[in-house]
Design an enzyme around this catalytic site. Structure first.
Site, PDB file in Angstrom:
ATOM      1  N   ARG A 128      38.047  70.766 -48.830  1.00  0.00           N
ATOM      2  CA  ARG A 128      38.429  71.262 -47.434  1.00  0.00           C
ATOM      3  C   ARG A 128      38.641  70.414 -46.377  1.00  0.00           C
ATOM      4  NH1 ARG A 128      36.088  74.823 -50.922  1.00  0.00           N
ATOM      5  NH2 ARG A 128      36.401  77.110 -50.802  1.00  0.00           N
ATOM      6  N   ASP A 180      27.603  78.076 -59.750  1.00  0.00           N
ATOM      7  CA  ASP A 180      27.791  76.578 -60.413  1.00  0.00           C
ATOM      8  C   ASP A 180      26.514  75.948 -60.958  1.00  0.00           C
ATOM      9  OD1 ASP A 180      30.320  76.967 -59.812  1.00  0.00           O
ATOM     10  OD2 ASP A 180      30.670  75.689 -58.183  1.00  0.00           O
TER      11      ASP A 180
END
Ligand code: SPQ
Length: 428
Positions: free
Chosen positions: A26, A314
């Site tokens: 990002r 995750d």
């Protein structure tokens, strides 16, 4: 094939895991969208984040990499060039999905594709809401699979209720919303990681977030800034588990990002009785960090379900390995999203841990593990998935025999220095 032969060591010492993957991606995306100079410190030099850099260079954005410092110079989206080449996103779902949102509102024609794993991952979850905003995207199976062609156009804001908890879907809509007319609203029933919202603010946008509803006005200008990337808790997870299950161990992990939308593993370790302490250090650019110390632990099983799942999605492969060493049953539910990651992580985790002797069964939305079971060595597959590869390597710390791991190179997607860090902690 990598032979991992650790011969039951203790782990002792301190490490700093590499920069957070989600935040690193990002930082480059926002730096390219913003006007002016953005400097990034602690950037993850993993293959996925390098794919993001490569895509923006093909769009004409000036990006300089000096170790883990990155400088992005941009005159904003309207100054980007139409790429003559296909944008290649490698193994990175984050790059592919967030770029779809960004590219939809440009005035450029772009084509994006990735590796074989990306070619199987669902894109309609992003393409459908973007089309509702007016995006023109074409691809295989009606836009479900890469390669995808995007003809940038004018977008309208939408009010979108998320059908799955996914930060990638939310972020793609928010990034498209930057260029859309009107107020973009995204509603989540279970809150997913919020790095995009935090970074929008950091780059000067006004964003409203209340009780799972994110809203902001399109057309806001972003201005270049400095981003300090904390260590990735999803990478730290492998050492948190390693420290808890290796004999006579104490591992200190410094500068770990502990954003509350990402730190579900801390809650699970605590619930399982891990011998762990944490010192929160404060915010690095709106992202809190901590030093976490973990020691060899007597663990018990737990149930992992519901709203915590997006906060540790995750980490489930490595938590499954942890559960094989805990007393009693661990149940993981509501995690069907694992089926659409780099590989089907439910099948991969269960198949590979069974080969080592674990008592583990797959369910429709997770797995059930009974422990503790001693694990033995064997030949394991990573399925080209970095998190399965690292799970196998951590398992090798508690087996008497070596583990032969195919395609261990895929670990470089998120943690290129993983094996060096394991070796730096081993004491005999
Ligand atoms: O980028 P990619 O390949 O999707 O990476 C993974 C990972 O394990 O590293 C998932 F396979 O992380 C995703 C995560 O699962 C990164 C991410 C993000 O940065 O926004 C969000 C999560 O995905 P999703 O689908 O839940 O939005």
């Amino acid at each position: 094939m990598k032979v991992i032969d650790y011969n039951r060591p203790s782990l002792r010492g301190a490490i700093q895991v590499p920069g957070d993957k989600s935040i690193s991606h990002r930082s480059v995306m926002f730096g390219a969208i913003a006007e002016g100079t953005t400097t990034v410190e602690g950037f993850l030099l993993g293959e996925d984040c390098l794919s993001t850099i490569d895509c923006f260079r093909k769009l004409g954005v000036q990006i300089d990499v000096d170790g883990t410092n990155v400088k992005i110079e941009s005159a904003g989206i309207d100054a980007w060039e139409e790429p003559k080449e296909v944008l290649y996103t490698g193994n990175s779902g984050t790059t592919t999905r967030l770029m779809l949102g960004i590219l939809s509102g440009t005035n450029l024609h772009t084509i994006m594709t990735g590796d074989a794993s990306i070619g199987k991952r669902p894109m309609r979850r992003v393409v459908d809401p973007l089309r509702q905003m007016g995006a023109q995207i074409a691809g295989r199976a009606g836009g479900q699979y890469t390669p995808l062609a995007i003809q940038g156009t004018e977008l309208q804001a939408i009010d979108y209720t998320m059908p799955v908890a996914s930060a990638q879907v939310k972020s793609a809509i928010l990034l498209a919303g930057l260029r859309a007319k009107g107020t973009t609203i995204v509603r989540e029933s279970e809150v997913s990681r919020d790095h995009t919202e935090r970074m929008l603010r950091q780059f000067g946008a006004k964003v409203d977030v209340t009780e799972g509803v994110v809203s902001f006005e399109g057309g806001q200008k972003l201005v270049g800034t400095h981003v300090k990337v904390p260590g990735d808790i999803s990478s730290a997870a492998f050492f948190l588990v390693a420290g808890a299950i290796a004999k006579d161990s104490e591992v200190v992990i410094e500068n770990v990002g502990v954003n509350e939308t990402r730190d579900g593993i801390i809650d699970v370790l605590t619930a399982m009785g891990a011998n762990m302490s944490m010192m929160v250090e404060g915010e690095t650019v709106a992202e809190p960090t901590a030093t976490i110390t973990i020691r060899t632990s007597h663990l018990h099983g737990t149930t992992i379900e519901g709203a915590i799942i997006p906060r540790l999605i995750d980490e489930i492969p490595i938590l499954a390995l942890l559960a094989t060493q805990a007393n009693g049953q661990t149940i993981i539910k509501d995690a069907e999203e694992l089926k659409v990651k780099e590989t089907d992580r439910i099948t991969a985790v269960v198949t590979e841990l069974k080969k080592l002797g674990a008592d583990i069964e797959a369910t429709d939305d997770g797995m059930i593990i009974n422990g503790p079971t001693p694990l033995q060595g064997g030949s394991l597959k990573s399925y080209g998935d970095h998190r399965i590869g690292m799970m196998a390597a951590v398992a090798a710390l508690i087996t008497d025999e070596p583990i032969q791991l195919d395609d261990a190179e895929c670990i470089a997607v998120s943690y290129p220095t993983f094996f060096e860090h394991v070796h730096s902690l081993i004491v005999r």
